[in-house]
Design an enzyme around this catalytic site. Structure first.
Site, mmCIF file in Angstrom:
data_model
loop_
_atom_site.group_PDB
_atom_site.id
_atom_site.type_symbol
_atom_site.label_atom_id
_atom_site.label_comp_id
_atom_site.label_asym_id
_atom_site.label_seq_id
_atom_site.Cartn_x
_atom_site.Cartn_y
_atom_site.Cartn_z
ATOM 1 N N LYS A 71 0.385 -4.560 5.066
ATOM 2 C CA LYS A 71 -0.476 -4.490 3.878
ATOM 3 C C LYS A 71 -0.480 -5.842 3.185
ATOM 4 O O LYS A 71 0.578 -6.473 3.044
ATOM 5 C CB LYS A 71 0.063 -3.414 2.927
ATOM 6 C CG LYS A 71 -0.801 -3.166 1.705
ATOM 7 C CD LYS A 71 -0.154 -2.133 0.785
ATOM 8 C CE LYS A 71 -1.124 -1.637 -0.274
ATOM 9 N NZ LYS A 71 -0.519 -0.616 -1.148
ATOM 10 N N SER A 146 -3.830 3.198 -1.571
ATOM 11 C CA SER A 146 -4.396 1.876 -1.462
ATOM 12 C C SER A 146 -4.124 1.194 -0.108
ATOM 13 O O SER A 146 -4.812 0.238 0.223
ATOM 14 C CB SER A 146 -3.852 0.998 -2.594
ATOM 15 O OG SER A 146 -2.455 0.849 -2.488
ATOM 16 N N SER A 170 0.198 5.638 -2.261
ATOM 17 C CA SER A 170 -0.579 4.706 -1.440
ATOM 18 C C SER A 170 -0.204 4.597 0.029
ATOM 19 O O SER A 170 -0.960 4.027 0.803
ATOM 20 C CB SER A 170 -0.555 3.310 -2.061
ATOM 21 O OG SER A 170 -1.470 3.278 -3.110
HETATM 22 N N1 GLN Z 1 -3.838 5.783 -6.563
HETATM 23 C C1 GLN Z 1 -2.671 5.488 -7.327
HETATM 24 C C2 GLN Z 1 -2.966 4.388 -8.318
HETATM 25 O O1 GLN Z 1 -4.026 3.869 -8.291
HETATM 26 C C3 GLN Z 1 -1.547 5.095 -6.432
HETATM 27 C C4 GLN Z 1 -1.651 3.726 -5.938
HETATM 28 C C5 GLN Z 1 -0.434 3.262 -5.219
HETATM 29 O O2 GLN Z 1 0.406 4.034 -4.781
HETATM 30 N N2 GLN Z 1 -0.336 1.956 -5.112
HETATM 31 O O3 GLN Z 1 -2.153 4.046 -9.120
#
Ligand code: GLN
Length: 465
Positions: A71, A146, A170
């Site tokens: 990532k 994400s 994410s």
């Molecule tokens: N969708 C969640 C957020 O936007 C989780 C994102 C994540 O785990 N980085 O905060």
């Protein structure tokens, strides 16, 4: 197209005498041919140089010759690391994250950096400055986020192992949407050194792979104490097969009742299958679920507002050549460098931390967090694992959800785990209308072995049947 490749399939090719250079070249071609926008950068030269070393017998280890994607929130020395943002579009880190050092030491080959929501803020990869990734099961749909590029890459077979990061889901969300396995480790098991921070108190780096054993292998390699992350603990992880027939399972009612019918159906089908195999479950309640999403977003945005203050266009990242006074410069860089979702969160987080509102929002959210931890502790007195669907819906269409609040609601089943610092895995458990459904298995702190063994059961008895 869904066409994942396992570690043992790659090892098989090596044992047939294929060179690492050829195998890695083929993966690099696959990345270039992909229609899913899964990668932001390809590290072709570095990957091929490492493959040559392996062919010359100069490197070995448990990941020898395995193509690993990372990532783009995780720092890689000499390889551009953008975090999905314009503000870091040309940033090349001078150091490797802890997890990258571990992978390289085991002979794993970093083949590129995967697409993601900007600064990990999102559930679909749509907030990426580099455009959304697409779901390999249906290109008109989101792959989740994400860490969407990571999961989509594993699902399309353009890499074999991947690392994502999970602040509120994410790793698990894209794993569920792409039909692959994703682990969110217990807070502290994996060093965050070199992970570009979004909300430090919530996030962990976690593996994504095509099957449970591969994901477990990567976790074995990245887990362990690192003095550069003060929250990293003196623990390691080793995957051992165990008998799960007597495991006490709790099904979290609030996490099933409110989700899409199709997801409910697949979840119950999976649970009933486990029951047929002789495993027992009980339905349990987690009434705190009403408050978890609000608490998560207040804490995550507050931490983000403070973390992102470092992007000032002076030391690194996006900058403007023109002379102007410092305040104007700082504001202009940030106005031009950050996307809308990131700005929204910085503003809301700053508001929640401001003098008049700190007690009303931030402190209150911390209290809720404590209650959630207590609620989980209580459940874990009676159950070894807790089960629920990972996501409340099937993968939806790109562009389908426009308003931020509806998007935040997608995280309803994943964020409680981060608030409590628990380990959880998402494992594919069914298909509905040709789209995958992920089952989330939550465990006690540092009980990764238990949840992964239950996940293995699901993989063998439910998914692959
Ligand atoms: N969708 C969640 C957020 O936007 C989780 C994102 C994540 O785990 N980085 O905060």
């Amino acid at each position: 197209m869904f066409n994942p490749i396992s570690v043992s399939e790659v090892r098989e090719r090596y044992s047939q005498g294929e060179s690492c250079y050829d195998v890695i070249s083929e993966f690099l071609e696959k990345i270039k041919d992909s229609r899913l926008n899964t990668f932001i950068s390809i590290s072709e030269n570095e990957a091929l140089a490492m493959a040559e070393k392996i062919d010359k017998g100069k490197l070995s280890g448990r990941l020898k010759g395995i193509p690993v994607s990372i990532k783009d929130a995780i720092s890689t020395r000499g390889i551009r690391t953008t975090c999905g943002s314009k503000i870091l579009e040309n940033y090349v880190p001078p150091f490797d994250a802890h997890v990258i050092e571990r992978i390289k030491a085991e002979g794993g080959i970093i083949i590129g950096k995967t697409n993601m929501d900007e600064f990990c803020m999102g559930t679909t990869t749509e907030t990426s400055y580099f455009g959304p990734s697409k779901n390999p099961w249906d290109e008109s749909r989101v792959p989740g986020g994400s860490s969407g590029g990571s999961a989509a890459s594993i699902a399309e077979g353009s890499s074999v192992l991947s690392l994502g990061s999970d602040t509120g889901g994410s790793v698990r969300c894209p794993a569920a949407f792409c039909g692959v396995v994703g682990i969110k480790p217990t807070y502290g098991l994996v060093s965050r050194y070199g992970l570009i921070p979004y909300a430090n108190s919530l996030e962990q780096i976690g593996p994504i792979a095509s099957n449970v054993k591969d994901a477990a292998l990567l976790l074995e390699i990245i887990a362990g104490k690192d003095y550069r992350d003060s929250t990293s603990v003196e623990k390691t992880f080793e995957f051992k097969l165990m008998d799960v027939s007597k495991v006490r399972i709790g099904i979290i009612r609030e996490m099933i009742e409110k989700v899409d019918e199709k997801v409910q159906k697949e979840t119950w089908r999976a649970i009933n299958k486990l029951e047929e195999l002789g495993m027992n479950y009980e339905e349990v309640s987690l009434p705190m679920m009403d408050y978890t999403l609000a608490a998560y977003y207040i804490l995550a945005m507050s931490e983000a507002s403070s973390n992102l203050s470092r992007y000032d266009g002076v030391r690194y990242g996006y900058h403007i050549e023109k002379e102007m006074n410092w305040n104007t410069y700082f504001s202009k860089v940030r106005a031009e460098g950050f996307g809308d979702e990131v700005k929204r969160r910085i503003l809301l987080g700053t508001y929640a931390l401001s003098a008049g509102y700190y007690g009303k929002y931030y402190l209150k959210a911390l209290r809720v967090r404590n209650l959630i931890i207590q609620a989980f502790n209580k459940l874990f007195e009676r159950y070894d694992v807790l089960l629920a669907p990972t996501m409340p819906t099937l993968p939806f269409r790109i562009g389908e959800i426009q308003d931020p609040l509806s998007m935040y609601l997608m995280d309803i089943n994943t964020v409680p785990v981060n608030l409590a610092g628990l380990p959880a895995v998402s494992v594919p458990a069914g298909l509905n209308n040709g789209l995958p459904v992920g089952l989330q298995i939550i465990g006690k702190p540092f009980d990764e072995n238990m949840i992964l063994n239950v996940a293995l059961k699901v993989e063998e008895e439910v998914w692959k049947r």
